[in-house]
Design a protein around this motif. Structure first.
Motif, PDB file in Angstrom:
ATOM      1  N   GLY A   1      12.513  -5.216  20.210  1.00 21.44           N
ATOM      2  CA  GLY A   1      12.667  -4.944  21.637  1.00 21.44           C
ATOM      3  C   GLY A   1      13.193  -3.554  21.947  1.00 21.44           C
ATOM      4  O   GLY A   1      13.597  -3.280  23.079  1.00 21.44           O
ATOM      5  N   ILE A   2      13.192  -2.676  20.958  1.00 21.71           N
ATOM      6  CA  ILE A   2      13.666  -1.310  21.200  1.00 21.71           C
ATOM      7  C   ILE A   2      12.649  -0.528  22.024  1.00 21.71           C
ATOM      8  O   ILE A   2      13.021   0.288  22.867  1.00 21.71           O
ATOM      9  CB  ILE A   2      13.962  -0.597  19.857  1.00 21.71           C
ATOM     10  N   ILE A   3      11.367  -0.797  21.790  1.00 22.39           N
ATOM     11  CA  ILE A   3      10.330  -0.130  22.578  1.00 22.39           C
ATOM     12  C   ILE A   3      10.174  -0.878  23.896  1.00 22.39           C
ATOM     13  O   ILE A   3       9.829  -2.052  23.924  1.00 22.39           O
ATOM     14  CB  ILE A   3       8.992  -0.081  21.808  1.00 22.39           C
ATOM     15  N   THR A   4      10.462  -0.164  24.984  1.00 22.07           N
ATOM     16  CA  THR A   4      10.415  -0.749  26.317  1.00 22.07           C
ATOM     17  C   THR A   4       9.391   0.001  27.164  1.00 22.07           C
ATOM     18  O   THR A   4       8.839   1.023  26.742  1.00 22.07           O
ATOM     19  CB  THR A   4      11.788  -0.641  26.992  1.00 22.07           C
ATOM     20  N   LEU A   5       9.166  -0.479  28.366  1.00 22.37           N
ATOM     21  CA  LEU A   5       8.246   0.186  29.283  1.00 22.37           C
ATOM     22  C   LEU A   5       8.751   1.596  29.598  1.00 22.37           C
ATOM     23  O   LEU A   5       7.961   2.544  29.669  1.00 22.37           O
ATOM     24  CB  LEU A   5       8.098  -0.632  30.574  1.00 22.37           C
TER      25      LEU A   5
ATOM     26  N   MET B   1       8.211   7.594  28.834  1.00 28.70           N
ATOM     27  CA  MET B   1       8.716   8.855  28.288  1.00 28.70           C
ATOM     28  C   MET B   1       7.761   9.399  27.228  1.00 28.70           C
ATOM     29  O   MET B   1       7.496  10.600  27.170  1.00 28.70           O
ATOM     30  CB  MET B   1      10.108   8.654  27.690  1.00 28.70           C
ATOM     31  N   THR B   2       7.225   8.511  26.411  1.00 27.95           N
ATOM     32  CA  THR B   2       6.257   8.909  25.391  1.00 27.95           C
ATOM     33  C   THR B   2       5.027   9.526  26.033  1.00 27.95           C
ATOM     34  O   THR B   2       4.515  10.558  25.569  1.00 27.95           O
ATOM     35  CB  THR B   2       5.851   7.690  24.537  1.00 27.95           C
ATOM     36  N   ALA B   3       4.544   8.926  27.089  1.00 26.54           N
ATOM     37  CA  ALA B   3       3.372   9.456  27.786  1.00 26.54           C
ATOM     38  C   ALA B   3       3.653  10.841  28.361  1.00 26.54           C
ATOM     39  O   ALA B   3       2.790  11.729  28.313  1.00 26.54           O
ATOM     40  CB  ALA B   3       2.937   8.494  28.885  1.00 26.54           C
TER      41      ALA B   3
END
Length: 121
Positions: free
Chosen positions: A65-69, A74-76
């Motif tokens: 669950g570390i990767i969130t919306l 932010m990645t995008a």
């Protein structure tokens, strides 16, 4: 050092452990630079290690669950900057001397380790 198979095996195992457990790739870069002859071999080996490591991290971070919306947004936003860095690195490696490229990569990894240590003190 390249001729001592036992020493290279120990350094290789330690490099893998450090990279896998702590995400610190300096020992790995030093090891790979010793066992490869050309910059293309060095880049290919380092790229493969980082691809495998990051695929594993993406899967495990997603499960935990570390990767969130929010992190995906932010990645995008940062993706275009990553592409600029990627293509700048590819272009500059064609111009720079092979030995210099290896030294630059190792220097940048050393700097990243120092920043991580200072940031976490």
């Amino acid at each position: 050092m390249k001729d001592n198979k036992y020493l290279m095996a120990i350094v290789g195992i330690l490099a893998g452990l450090m990279c896998g457990l702590f995400g610190v790739g300096i020992l790995l870069a030093a090891y790979v630079s010793r066992v490869t002859d050309t910059t293309d071999e060095f880049k290919a080996n380092m790229s493969l290690v980082f691809i495998v490591e990051n695929i594993f991290r993406i899967i495990s971070y997603s499960l935990v669950g570390i990767i969130t919306l929010e992190s995906l947004k932010m990645t995008a936003c940062l993706f275009p900057f990553m592409l600029v860095g990627l293509f700048s690195g590819i272009y500059s490696s064609r111009i720079l001397d092979d030995k210099l490229v290896k030294k630059i990569v190792i220097l940048l990894l050393i700097i990243s380790v120092i920043v991580l240590v200072i940031k976490n003190i």
